[in-house]
Scaffold this motif. Structure first.
Motif, PDB file in Angstrom:
ATOM      1  N   LEU A   5      -7.503   6.674  -2.750  1.00 17.11           N
ATOM      2  CA  LEU A   5      -5.803   7.362  -3.656  1.00 17.11           C
ATOM      3  C   LEU A   5      -5.985   6.994  -5.190  1.00 17.11           C
ATOM      4  O   LEU A   5      -5.912   7.758  -5.804  1.00 17.11           O
ATOM      5  CB  LEU A   5      -4.510   6.266  -3.056  1.00 17.11           C
ATOM      6  CG  LEU A   5      -3.299   7.397  -3.605  1.00 17.11           C
ATOM      7  CD1 LEU A   5      -3.178   8.451  -2.653  1.00 17.11           C
ATOM      8  CD2 LEU A   5      -2.040   5.969  -3.311  1.00 17.11           C
ATOM      9  N   ASP A   6      -6.707   5.816  -5.287  1.00 18.41           N
ATOM     10  CA  ASP A   6      -7.729   5.456  -6.527  1.00 18.41           C
ATOM     11  C   ASP A   6      -8.533   7.099  -7.403  1.00 18.41           C
ATOM     12  O   ASP A   6      -8.219   7.677  -7.718  1.00 18.41           O
ATOM     13  CB  ASP A   6      -8.061   4.085  -6.681  1.00 18.41           C
ATOM     14  CG  ASP A   6      -7.345   2.991  -6.678  1.00 18.41           C
ATOM     15  OD1 ASP A   6      -5.710   3.394  -7.249  1.00 18.41           O
ATOM     16  OD2 ASP A   6      -7.913   2.122  -6.018  1.00 18.41           O
ATOM     17  N   GLU A   7      -8.853   7.610  -6.369  1.00 21.46           N
ATOM     18  CA  GLU A   7     -10.308   8.184  -6.221  1.00 21.46           C
ATOM     19  C   GLU A   7     -10.118   9.794  -6.157  1.00 21.46           C
ATOM     20  O   GLU A   7     -10.217  10.328  -6.873  1.00 21.46           O
ATOM     21  CB  GLU A   7     -11.558   8.470  -5.396  1.00 21.46           C
ATOM     22  CG  GLU A   7     -12.552   7.282  -4.490  1.00 21.46           C
ATOM     23  CD  GLU A   7     -13.002   7.141  -3.633  1.00 21.46           C
ATOM     24  OE1 GLU A   7     -12.993   7.323  -3.339  1.00 21.46           O
ATOM     25  OE2 GLU A   7     -13.579   5.935  -3.040  1.00 21.46           O
ATOM     26  N   GLN A  41      -6.337  -1.154   2.047  1.00 24.27           N
ATOM     27  CA  GLN A  41      -7.709  -1.508   0.921  1.00 24.27           C
ATOM     28  C   GLN A  41      -8.125  -0.061   1.612  1.00 24.27           C
ATOM     29  O   GLN A  41      -8.260   0.517   0.210  1.00 24.27           O
ATOM     30  CB  GLN A  41      -7.957  -2.721   1.481  1.00 24.27           C
ATOM     31  CG  GLN A  41      -9.177  -2.264  -0.325  1.00 24.27           C
ATOM     32  CD  GLN A  41      -8.456  -2.207  -1.507  1.00 24.27           C
ATOM     33  OE1 GLN A  41      -7.597  -3.561  -1.705  1.00 24.27           O
ATOM     34  NE2 GLN A  41      -8.897  -2.145  -2.937  1.00 24.27           N
ATOM     35  N   ILE A  42      -8.762   0.512   2.045  1.00 26.21           N
ATOM     36  CA  ILE A  42      -9.281   1.614   2.110  1.00 26.21           C
ATOM     37  C   ILE A  42      -8.256   3.258   1.454  1.00 26.21           C
ATOM     38  O   ILE A  42      -9.063   3.317   0.460  1.00 26.21           O
ATOM     39  CB  ILE A  42     -10.106   1.420   3.313  1.00 26.21           C
ATOM     40  CG1 ILE A  42     -11.228   0.866   4.304  1.00 26.21           C
ATOM     41  CG2 ILE A  42     -10.136   3.168   3.270  1.00 26.21           C
ATOM     42  CD1 ILE A  42     -11.805   0.865   5.376  1.00 26.21           C
ATOM     43  N   LEU A  43      -7.473   2.826   2.247  1.00 24.81           N
ATOM     44  CA  LEU A  43      -6.799   3.878   1.522  1.00 24.81           C
ATOM     45  C   LEU A  43      -5.658   4.275  -0.239  1.00 24.81           C
ATOM     46  O   LEU A  43      -6.319   5.111  -0.532  1.00 24.81           O
ATOM     47  CB  LEU A  43      -5.487   3.599   2.883  1.00 24.81           C
ATOM     48  CG  LEU A  43      -5.126   4.137   4.240  1.00 24.81           C
ATOM     49  CD1 LEU A  43      -4.058   3.511   4.855  1.00 24.81           C
ATOM     50  CD2 LEU A  43      -5.734   5.985   4.165  1.00 24.81           C
ATOM     51  N   ILE A  63      -2.810  14.256  -0.227  1.00 25.54           N
ATOM     52  CA  ILE A  63      -1.080  14.627   0.826  1.00 25.54           C
ATOM     53  C   ILE A  63      -1.081  13.335   1.435  1.00 25.54           C
ATOM     54  O   ILE A  63      -0.834  12.348   2.018  1.00 25.54           O
ATOM     55  CB  ILE A  63      -1.170  15.742   0.486  1.00 25.54           C
ATOM     56  CG1 ILE A  63      -0.665  16.153  -1.048  1.00 25.54           C
ATOM     57  CG2 ILE A  63      -0.563  15.816   2.127  1.00 25.54           C
ATOM     58  CD1 ILE A  63      -0.266  17.467  -0.763  1.00 25.54           C
ATOM     59  N   GLU A  64      -3.049  13.517   2.574  1.00 30.80           N
ATOM     60  CA  GLU A  64      -3.162  13.120   3.416  1.00 30.80           C
ATOM     61  C   GLU A  64      -3.403  11.470   3.124  1.00 30.80           C
ATOM     62  O   GLU A  64      -2.729  10.506   4.173  1.00 30.80           O
ATOM     63  CB  GLU A  64      -4.139  13.406   4.989  1.00 30.80           C
ATOM     64  CG  GLU A  64      -3.780  15.150   4.327  1.00 30.80           C
ATOM     65  CD  GLU A  64      -3.276  15.529   5.344  1.00 30.80           C
ATOM     66  OE1 GLU A  64      -3.009  14.693   5.886  1.00 30.80           O
ATOM     67  OE2 GLU A  64      -2.557  16.650   5.368  1.00 30.80           O
ATOM     68  N   THR A  65      -4.113  10.829   2.710  1.00 28.82           N
ATOM     69  CA  THR A  65      -3.940   9.866   2.194  1.00 28.82           C
ATOM     70  C   THR A  65      -2.207   9.399   1.719  1.00 28.82           C
ATOM     71  O   THR A  65      -1.588   8.010   2.573  1.00 28.82           O
ATOM     72  CB  THR A  65      -4.456   9.074   1.136  1.00 28.82           C
ATOM     73  OG1 THR A  65      -6.154   9.462   1.390  1.00 28.82           O
ATOM     74  CG2 THR A  65      -4.685   7.712   0.725  1.00 28.82           C
ATOM     75  N   VAL A  66      -1.266   9.626   1.076  1.00 30.52           N
ATOM     76  CA  VAL A  66       0.439   9.494   1.051  1.00 30.52           C
ATOM     77  C   VAL A  66       0.536   9.163   1.814  1.00 30.52           C
ATOM     78  O   VAL A  66       1.113   8.357   1.915  1.00 30.52           O
ATOM     79  CB  VAL A  66       0.249  10.340  -0.226  1.00 30.52           C
ATOM     80  CG1 VAL A  66       1.913   9.713  -0.556  1.00 30.52           C
ATOM     81  CG2 VAL A  66      -0.067  10.357  -1.462  1.00 30.52           C
ATOM     82  N   LEU A  67       0.576  10.383   3.064  1.00 33.66           N
ATOM     83  CA  LEU A  67       0.833  10.581   3.936  1.00 33.66           C
ATOM     84  C   LEU A  67       0.795   8.781   4.897  1.00 33.66           C
ATOM     85  O   LEU A  67       1.551   8.460   5.314  1.00 33.66           O
ATOM     86  CB  LEU A  67       1.005  11.197   5.163  1.00 33.66           C
ATOM     87  CG  LEU A  67       1.637  13.352   4.213  1.00 33.66           C
ATOM     88  CD1 LEU A  67       1.115  13.864   5.356  1.00 33.66           C
ATOM     89  CD2 LEU A  67       3.225  12.579   4.546  1.00 33.66           C
ATOM     90  N   GLU A  68      -0.380   9.035   5.307  1.00 32.79           N
ATOM     91  CA  GLU A  68      -1.379   7.686   5.871  1.00 32.79           C
ATOM     92  C   GLU A  68      -0.538   6.064   5.611  1.00 32.79           C
ATOM     93  O   GLU A  68      -0.058   5.572   5.922  1.00 32.79           O
ATOM     94  CB  GLU A  68      -2.238   7.532   5.961  1.00 32.79           C
ATOM     95  CG  GLU A  68      -2.947   8.260   6.431  1.00 32.79           C
ATOM     96  CD  GLU A  68      -3.251   8.658   8.152  1.00 32.79           C
ATOM     97  OE1 GLU A  68      -3.576   7.861   9.011  1.00 32.79           O
ATOM     98  OE2 GLU A  68      -1.786   8.922   8.727  1.00 32.79           O
TER      99      GLU A  68
END
Length: 285
Positions: free
Chosen positions: A191-193, A185-187, A198-203
């Motif tokens: 991503l919404d923000e 949910q944090i990720l 890219i790092e969040t997409v990878l995670e």
């Protein structure tokens, strides 16, 4: 080779298990007249001693020159007078242990962060704990994730909107298995923000693999390449997802694209050995 990168905690009780046992023992035996935090403090002291003992065991497993270098680096930290000298000593210790035992490097990074009370240092220490989770025994992974969480929480107390700390805490929640959906949910909030983070997409892609959502993972890895074509590690991960799906031909396409981004020589040679093993195992299945 990977096992040498861990703290050899498997030879004793996992640190998370050890802490729980110490706390349980303390709650049963420590008289109630002690202050409320007595048990926690006692457990922390015993944990610290256990860590020192195990670090010493790891050092004794090094060759003579490396042992001498490790001792000299620790002595430099102990003898450092100014903050500048201490920071240099910490950096030298981190460089030394990063190559030999990243878990010990993470402990020194934590020590530095607690000394400096610096947000960047807390974030770096958290990342170092995260990086060793995958190479530790299962019972020790919870310990590393908990340590990472502590570092990221400290950073978030200083800046509750810090993206690296939020992303790191999410990773600790997922990889440590405590509250994986909270981490996801944090990720998603990150991503919404910023949909191009890219790092969040990878995670999210990595965690899709962990949960066997391979199609979703592939979608995320392709998104990474769309956002930044230089993030060629996505080709490798795409190859891995196709292997997990039992599609050797599709996997080879992406493995080959990744291989072409590697410098000629040792890097390609090492990858070729890895690839031969992966394809051989896949063929048997």
């Amino acid at each position: 080779m990977i096992k040498r990168a861990t703290l050899r905690f498997s030879q004793k009780a996992g640190l998370g298990v050890l802490l729980f046992a110490l706390l349980s023992l303390g709650l049963g035996l420590i008289p109630t007249r002690h202050p409320e935090d007595y048990v926690a403090k006692k457990a922390a002291v015993e944990m610290d001693e256990a860590l020192k003992e195990q670090i010493q065991e790891v050092k004794e497993g090094l060759d003579g020159d490396s042992q001498a270098e490790a001792n000299a680096l620790e002595l430099s930290l102990k003898d450092a007078k100014s903050l500048e000298e201490r920071m240099e000593a910490y950096q030298n210790l981190l460089s030394f242990w990063s190559l030999r035992n990243p878990a010990i490097g993470a402990l020194f990074a934590k020590e530095r962060a607690l000394e400096t009370d610096s947000l960047p240092h807390f974030v770096e220490a958290g990342k170092r704990f995260i990086s060793v989770i995958s190479v530790m025994d299962e019972k020790d992974q919870a310990w590393a994730a908990e340590e990472a969480m502590g570092m990221f929480d400290a950073a978030l107390e200083m800046d509750s909107r810090n993206v690296e700390a939020r992303r790191g805490k999410a990773s600790a929640l997922v990889q440590g298995g405590q509250q994986p959906m909270q981490g996801i949910q944090i990720l998603r909030e990150l991503l919404d923000e910023n949909p191009e983070d890219i790092e969040t997409v990878l995670e999210l892609a990595h965690f899709s693999v962990i949960s066997s959502q391979f199609s979703k993972a592939q979608e995320r890895y392709h998104q990474v390449l769309t956002l930044d074509s230089t993030r060629t590690e996505a080709y490798f991960h795409l190859g891995e997802t196709w292997i997990k799906l039992g599609k050797r031909d599709s996997a080879q396409i992406y493995y080959q694209r990744y291989r072409e981004t590697l410098p000629e020589g040792e890097a390609r040679a090492r990858f070729d050995v890895y690839l031969a093993d992966v394809l051989s195992i896949a063929e048997k299945h």
